[in-house]
Design a protein around this motif. Structure first.
Motif, PDB file in Angstrom:
ATOM      1  N   UNK A  96      16.758 -13.433 145.322  1.00  0.00           N
ATOM      2  CA  UNK A  96      17.235 -12.134 145.784  1.00  0.00           C
ATOM      3  C   UNK A  96      16.225 -11.481 146.720  1.00  0.00           C
ATOM      4  N   UNK A  97      14.917 -11.593 146.365  1.00  0.00           N
ATOM      5  CA  UNK A  97      13.891 -11.025 147.245  1.00  0.00           C
ATOM      6  C   UNK A  97      13.895 -11.715 148.608  1.00  0.00           C
ATOM      7  N   UNK A  98      14.012 -13.055 148.569  1.00  0.00           N
ATOM      8  CA  UNK A  98      14.046 -13.791 149.839  1.00  0.00           C
ATOM      9  C   UNK A  98      15.257 -13.393 150.677  1.00  0.00           C
ATOM     10  N   UNK A  99      16.381 -13.234 149.989  1.00  0.00           N
ATOM     11  CA  UNK A  99      17.601 -12.835 150.712  1.00  0.00           C
ATOM     12  C   UNK A  99      17.438 -11.450 151.329  1.00  0.00           C
ATOM     13  N   UNK A 100      16.842 -10.530 150.568  1.00  0.00           N
ATOM     14  CA  UNK A 100      16.619  -9.179 151.101  1.00  0.00           C
ATOM     15  C   UNK A 100      15.642  -9.216 152.276  1.00  0.00           C
ATOM     16  N   UNK A 101      14.604 -10.031 152.123  1.00  0.00           N
ATOM     17  CA  UNK A 101      13.640 -10.171 153.214  1.00  0.00           C
ATOM     18  C   UNK A 101      14.316 -10.755 154.455  1.00  0.00           C
ATOM     19  N   UNK A 102      15.151 -11.765 154.255  1.00  0.00           N
ATOM     20  CA  UNK A 102      15.868 -12.365 155.392  1.00  0.00           C
ATOM     21  C   UNK A 102      16.773 -11.343 156.070  1.00  0.00           C
ATOM     22  N   UNK A 103      17.442 -10.508 155.295  1.00  0.00           N
ATOM     23  CA  UNK A 103      18.316  -9.484 155.878  1.00  0.00           C
ATOM     24  C   UNK A 103      17.505  -8.484 156.690  1.00  0.00           C
ATOM     25  N   UNK A 104      16.354  -8.087 156.141  1.00  0.00           N
ATOM     26  CA  UNK A 104      15.503  -7.164 156.898  1.00  0.00           C
ATOM     27  C   UNK A 104      15.043  -7.787 158.209  1.00  0.00           C
ATOM     28  N   UNK A 105      14.637  -9.079 158.140  1.00  0.00           N
ATOM     29  CA  UNK A 105      14.210  -9.752 159.362  1.00  0.00           C
ATOM     30  C   UNK A 105      15.364  -9.849 160.370  1.00  0.00           C
ATOM     31  N   UNK A 106      16.568 -10.140 159.866  1.00  0.00           N
ATOM     32  CA  UNK A 106      17.716 -10.200 160.771  1.00  0.00           C
ATOM     33  C   UNK A 106      17.980  -8.842 161.422  1.00  0.00           C
ATOM     34  N   UNK A 107      17.890  -7.776 160.603  1.00  0.00           N
ATOM     35  CA  UNK A 107      18.110  -6.434 161.183  1.00  0.00           C
ATOM     36  C   UNK A 107      17.028  -6.103 162.207  1.00  0.00           C
ATOM     37  N   UNK A 108      15.768  -6.460 161.866  1.00  0.00           N
ATOM     38  CA  UNK A 108      14.667  -6.195 162.799  1.00  0.00           C
ATOM     39  C   UNK A 108      14.842  -6.992 164.093  1.00  0.00           C
ATOM     40  N   UNK A 109      15.237  -8.277 163.927  1.00  0.00           N
ATOM     41  CA  UNK A 109      15.463  -9.099 165.110  1.00  0.00           C
ATOM     42  C   UNK A 109      16.612  -8.545 165.958  1.00  0.00           C
ATOM     43  N   UNK A 110      17.679  -8.109 165.302  1.00  0.00           N
ATOM     44  CA  UNK A 110      18.801  -7.528 166.040  1.00  0.00           C
ATOM     45  C   UNK A 110      18.379  -6.250 166.782  1.00  0.00           C
ATOM     46  N   UNK A 111      17.551  -5.433 166.114  1.00  0.00           N
ATOM     47  CA  UNK A 111      17.054  -4.212 166.779  1.00  0.00           C
ATOM     48  C   UNK A 111      16.204  -4.563 167.994  1.00  0.00           C
ATOM     49  N   UNK A 112      15.325  -5.566 167.837  1.00  0.00           N
ATOM     50  CA  UNK A 112      14.485  -5.967 168.967  1.00  0.00           C
ATOM     51  C   UNK A 112      15.334  -6.501 170.125  1.00  0.00           C
ATOM     52  N   UNK A 113      16.334  -7.328 169.785  1.00  0.00           N
ATOM     53  CA  UNK A 113      17.200  -7.850 170.840  1.00  0.00           C
ATOM     54  C   UNK A 113      17.948  -6.721 171.547  1.00  0.00           C
ATOM     55  N   UNK A 114      18.426  -5.752 170.764  1.00  0.00           N
ATOM     56  CA  UNK A 114      19.137  -4.624 171.379  1.00  0.00           C
ATOM     57  C   UNK A 114      18.208  -3.807 172.268  1.00  0.00           C
ATOM     58  N   UNK A 115      16.973  -3.577 171.793  1.00  0.00           N
ATOM     59  CA  UNK A 115      16.006  -2.854 172.624  1.00  0.00           C
ATOM     60  C   UNK A 115      15.673  -3.629 173.896  1.00  0.00           C
ATOM     61  N   UNK A 116      15.533  -4.968 173.758  1.00  0.00           N
ATOM     62  CA  UNK A 116      15.251  -5.783 174.927  1.00  0.00           C
ATOM     63  C   UNK A 116      16.393  -5.723 175.931  1.00  0.00           C
TER      64      UNK A 116
END
Length: 438
Positions: free
Chosen positions: A185-205
């Protein structure tokens, strides 16, 4: 499709509350569909309990019943939910309505017993009450056990126990399993956070790239506009220069024409003057005596007879005066004036005839020269046109005129715009459809 409880929501909620309310006499309510739609409606309600409810069930419909009964063990009110699917309902409708059971269970919340029934045997009141008794938390009768509480029931058997021996490996495996799922569950939550962060970075880019692209396009557009403005300004300057050169050429050509006309007039006047001089010289040479000797004799008071006066020597021809030389012209005029005075004294009739001839000939020459200048000036004007309407110039490159004005020297530079001279001498452009050619 999902079941629709909002269309008849107030009626459904009111019926449900009446059944749940212990003070209300209504103890059951029956719900069904409106035709073949997914809209739930209230079919019937009553206070006759399970016996009356069972009579209202229809074998050709899908229905939901909610009933309040009394627990046979504790005497407390219990609630029963019956999901009725009649035997006459087709299979497709059964499969569709099967998805609505959970939604209806959520709406008719608080049921202690849920029964899925298809035939009348499944909804017998005795069967339903047995299920209610088994589902009760206190499965005993207080009155039945009160009488036998103090009775001796004989020797008791061994007391049972629920003790189980602890197995360390199983406990470890269980703990590891729990840890595994917690870590997952922790890994899944961490993966979701990374996906959201990556999506935010891509949107900012993407936003940054879009802004940079828009800035570059704005710079290019501004540069293109400046270049276009510069080209237009250069084109205007070039046109103005061409017009100035054209005006200068026209002025120069006009001055040359005037110089030519002045030279022609001078040559004509010089020819006339030469004719007058020759004619005067011929008249003087035809006199019988010298006018100067006769003037001297008159001063001395002697009146000589004409027969005794010797014939005057022939006058030598005068050299041709240069018209361009002012001094020579003046001397020539003085020489010409002296014989004319002598002619007036001695031969008034002849002198008057000569003067009339001399005065008449220049007039004829001037008239002839003025008459010949008109077609030359007309030919210099080039193509001419008459104005049909009035037009006001928008800037210095255009001309203004009124109806019936004549525009000369027309240059047909374009299909819709010409250039020419207005009546006031200004040279510029004007619309071609405002004039008609002459």
């Amino acid at each position: 499709m999902a079941v629709n409880l909002s269309k008849n929501g107030p009626a459904l909620t009111a019926a449900f509350k009446e059944v749940v309310d212990e003070k209300s006499s209504t103890n059951w309510a029956l719900f069904t569909y409106e035709g073949n739609s997914n809209d739930i409606r209230l079919a019937e309600k009553g206070d006759g309990g399970l016996e009356e409810l069972v009579e209202e069930l229809n074998s050709g419909k899908v229905m939901y019943a909610f009933c309040r009964v009394e627990d046979p063990n504790s005497g407390l009110p219990k609630y029963v939910l019956i999901n009725w699917t009649g035997e006459g309902v087709n299979d497709s409708r059964k499969g569709l309505c099967a998805n609505h059971v959970s939604s209806m269970g959520t709406f008719l919340r608080g049921a202690h017993v849920t029964i899925n029934a298809r035939a009348e045997e499944d909804v017998e009141p005795e069967v339903i009450m047995q299920k209610v008794g088994k589902a009760s938390g206190a499965n005993y009768s207080f009155h039945k056990e009160a009488s036998s509480r103090f009775q001796d029931s004989g020797p008791q058997g061994p007391v049972g126990s629920v003790y189980q021996k602890t197995n360390a490996m199983s406990e470890i495996r269980k703990t590891n399993k729990d840890n595994f799922w917690a870590q997952a569950e922790k890994d899944e939550e961490k993966r979701r956070k990374e996906d959201r962060h990556r999506a935010d970075e891509e949107r900012q880019q993407l936003d940054k790239e879009r802004k940079d692209r828009e800035a570059k396009e704005a710079v290019v557009r501004e540069t293109r506009d400046k270049e276009r403005s510069s080209q237009i300004e250069q084109q205007k300057k070039y046109q103005q220069k061409q017009e100035a050169d054209s005006k200068e050429m026209e002025k120069h050509r006009y001055e040359e024409q005037e110089d030519k006309e002045a030279v022609q007039k001078k040559s004509v006047r010089r020819g006339v003057s030469l004719e007058k001089a020759n004619e005067a010289a011929s008249l003087i040479s035809q006199r019988a005596m010298n006018p100067r000797e006769m003037f001297k004799q008159r001063e001395r008071g002697i009146t000589p007879a004409e027969p005794d006066v010797p014939a005057a020597a022939p006058v030598s021809p005068q050299p041709e005066p240069d018209v361009d030389d002012g001094q020579s012209r003046c001397e020539y005029d003085e020489q010409e004036a002296a014989p004319q005075e002598q002619l007036k004294e001695e031969a008034p009739a002849a002198s008057s005839s000569v003067q009339e001839t001399a005065f008449e000939e220049p007039a004829q020459v001037e008239e002839t020269s003025s008459y010949e200048a008109t077609p030359e000036e007309t030919s210099d004007k080039g193509v001419c046109a008459r104005a049909l309407y009035d037009y006001q110039a928008a800037d210095d490159t255009e001309i203004s005129f009124d109806p019936e004005d004549i525009i000369a020297g027309i240059e047909m530079i374009d299909e819709g715009w010409w250039r020419g001279y207005s009546p006031d001498g200004h040279f510029g452009m004007f619309p071609a459809n405002y004039v008609e050619l002459m």
